[in-house]
Design an enzyme around this catalytic site. Structure first.
Site, PDB file in Angstrom:
ATOM      1  N   GLU A  91     -42.935 -45.098 106.685  1.00  0.00           N
ATOM      2  CA  GLU A  91     -41.520 -45.267 107.034  1.00  0.00           C
ATOM      3  C   GLU A  91     -41.053 -46.690 106.739  1.00  0.00           C
ATOM      4  O   GLU A  91     -39.978 -46.891 106.191  1.00  0.00           O
ATOM      5  CB  GLU A  91     -41.331 -44.904 108.516  1.00  0.00           C
ATOM      6  N   VAL A  95     -42.776 -57.643 105.638  1.00  0.00           N
ATOM      7  CA  VAL A  95     -43.418 -58.943 105.870  1.00  0.00           C
ATOM      8  C   VAL A  95     -42.300 -59.978 106.002  1.00  0.00           C
ATOM      9  O   VAL A  95     -41.347 -59.966 105.195  1.00  0.00           O
ATOM     10  CB  VAL A  95     -44.360 -59.323 104.704  1.00  0.00           C
ATOM     11  N   GLN A 102     -48.404 -63.705  99.710  1.00  0.00           N
ATOM     12  CA  GLN A 102     -49.771 -64.099 100.084  1.00  0.00           C
ATOM     13  C   GLN A 102     -50.670 -62.880 100.277  1.00  0.00           C
ATOM     14  O   GLN A 102     -51.745 -62.983 100.869  1.00  0.00           O
ATOM     15  CB  GLN A 102     -49.724 -64.913 101.369  1.00  0.00           C
ATOM     16  N   GLY A 103     -50.177 -61.729  99.848  1.00  0.00           N
ATOM     17  CA  GLY A 103     -51.021 -60.532  99.910  1.00  0.00           C
ATOM     18  C   GLY A 103     -50.935 -59.757 101.204  1.00  0.00           C
ATOM     19  O   GLY A 103     -51.678 -58.781 101.394  1.00  0.00           O
ATOM     20  N   ILE A 104     -50.039 -60.160 102.113  1.00  0.00           N
ATOM     21  CA  ILE A 104     -49.982 -59.482 103.407  1.00  0.00           C
ATOM     22  C   ILE A 104     -49.427 -58.057 103.255  1.00  0.00           C
ATOM     23  O   ILE A 104     -49.987 -57.101 103.804  1.00  0.00           O
ATOM     24  CB  ILE A 104     -49.152 -60.299 104.430  1.00  0.00           C
ATOM     25  N   ASN A 132     -32.852 -52.414  95.625  1.00  0.00           N
ATOM     26  CA  ASN A 132     -33.899 -53.314  96.112  1.00  0.00           C
ATOM     27  C   ASN A 132     -34.985 -53.469  95.044  1.00  0.00           C
ATOM     28  O   ASN A 132     -36.124 -53.038  95.218  1.00  0.00           O
ATOM     29  CB  ASN A 132     -34.464 -52.749  97.421  1.00  0.00           C
ATOM     30  N   TYR A 139     -43.881 -52.174  94.304  1.00  0.00           N
ATOM     31  CA  TYR A 139     -44.598 -50.903  94.470  1.00  0.00           C
ATOM     32  C   TYR A 139     -45.062 -50.337  93.122  1.00  0.00           C
ATOM     33  O   TYR A 139     -46.182 -49.845  93.012  1.00  0.00           O
ATOM     34  CB  TYR A 139     -43.701 -49.888  95.180  1.00  0.00           C
ATOM     35  N   GLU A 151     -38.963 -37.289  88.414  1.00  0.00           N
ATOM     36  CA  GLU A 151     -38.929 -35.841  88.651  1.00  0.00           C
ATOM     37  C   GLU A 151     -37.593 -35.356  89.193  1.00  0.00           C
ATOM     38  O   GLU A 151     -37.350 -34.150  89.230  1.00  0.00           O
ATOM     39  CB  GLU A 151     -40.057 -35.443  89.635  1.00  0.00           C
TER      40      GLU A 151
END
Lengths: 172, 172
Positions: A91, A95, A102-104, A132, A139, A151
């Protein structure tokens, strides 16, 4: 930076609620937030929780300028695909701005994927607003597919009066 | 036509599995179906079910030409919105072609909404393919908003190797 990913506890709900508001403000919908830490405590930490949540925590010496050590969260739900079986719906992934890069976020998302795989989940799904682009790029760089683009999946929603009307038309 | 909407039972899983395949064929993805009635029985009818399901049943004298009396289903999941709280996600809504236009789909969906409202759900959400205009028109006529069109929400997904890679990068 040193940080730790762990399952959220009931005591973390004030921090999660604060970050839900920060995320909603970033998403241009701060007035839409209708739940507080009280609802999160009730809905996420009872015997049949509605959701699961991870938080990212930094040591005291790295706390934010406002004094927070919980600086990110991933809130997710176990769902089901009638094609593939068990699945996870993320959902929210958030960060705080000063702690990005920093990879969080990646660590939170990887942990959601790992915990999902342990429960035989075959998919990790979530929704992103099309304007965004920093999030979309993040991602997709990690391997996600935009299945609305590829799709043609559209999200539909009943809420408010439309949901009331629909529910009232059901037979008992 | 006379029909009844009721909660699915474990014995209905063969019928539900048959209709999942019919729906996937309509959705042009029959090869994507990886679960059978056995997985549905395990995942939906154990002590912690992954999903809830309603079926539409007609009397024996109105059975389909293949002999089926279970002619539709709605499969849904309790989810959570960090804006609004408890929500329902309707994974599938399906009525066999010979039984459409008689209010069965509407009755299934209304019952999902009613049951959701009883659990304080503020939203009913689902996904539709953009080329499926008969379904989109049906939902919008009933009051649903297409929030991909109006707000820009895109669906993203990790699966297969991308999901494995993501999960493997998590720290223990």
């Amino acid at each position: 930076m040193n940080f730790k990913i762990r399952a959220a506890k009931k005591d973390d709900c004030k921090d999660i609620s604060r970050m839900i508001m920060e995320l909603a403000t970033y998403g241009k919908m701060p007035d839409e937030v209708k739940i507080s830490h009280k609802e999160l405590e009730r809905d996420g930490f009872s015997s049949n929780p509605f959701f699961q949540c991870l938080v990212a925590e930094v040591p005291e010496e790295n706390k934010s300028k406002e004094g927070h050590t919980i600086v990110g969260y991933a809130l997710y739900i176990h769902t089901y695909s009638t094609l593939k079986g068990p699945a996870v719906y993320m959902e929210d992934l958030y960060v705080m701005p000063d702690f990005r890069g920093q990879g969080i976020g990646k660590s939170l998302m990887s942990k959601v994927a790992q915990l999902g795989k342990e429960k035989q989940c075959m998919r990790l799904q979530f929704a992103v607003l099309d304007w965004n682009t920093p999030s979309l790029d993040f991602y997709v760089a990690k391997g996600a597919q935009d299945v609305t683009a590829s799709e043609g999946w559209h999200f539909l929603r009943f809420d408010g009066e439309a949901l009331d009307k629909l529910a009232n038309e059901a037979e008992d």
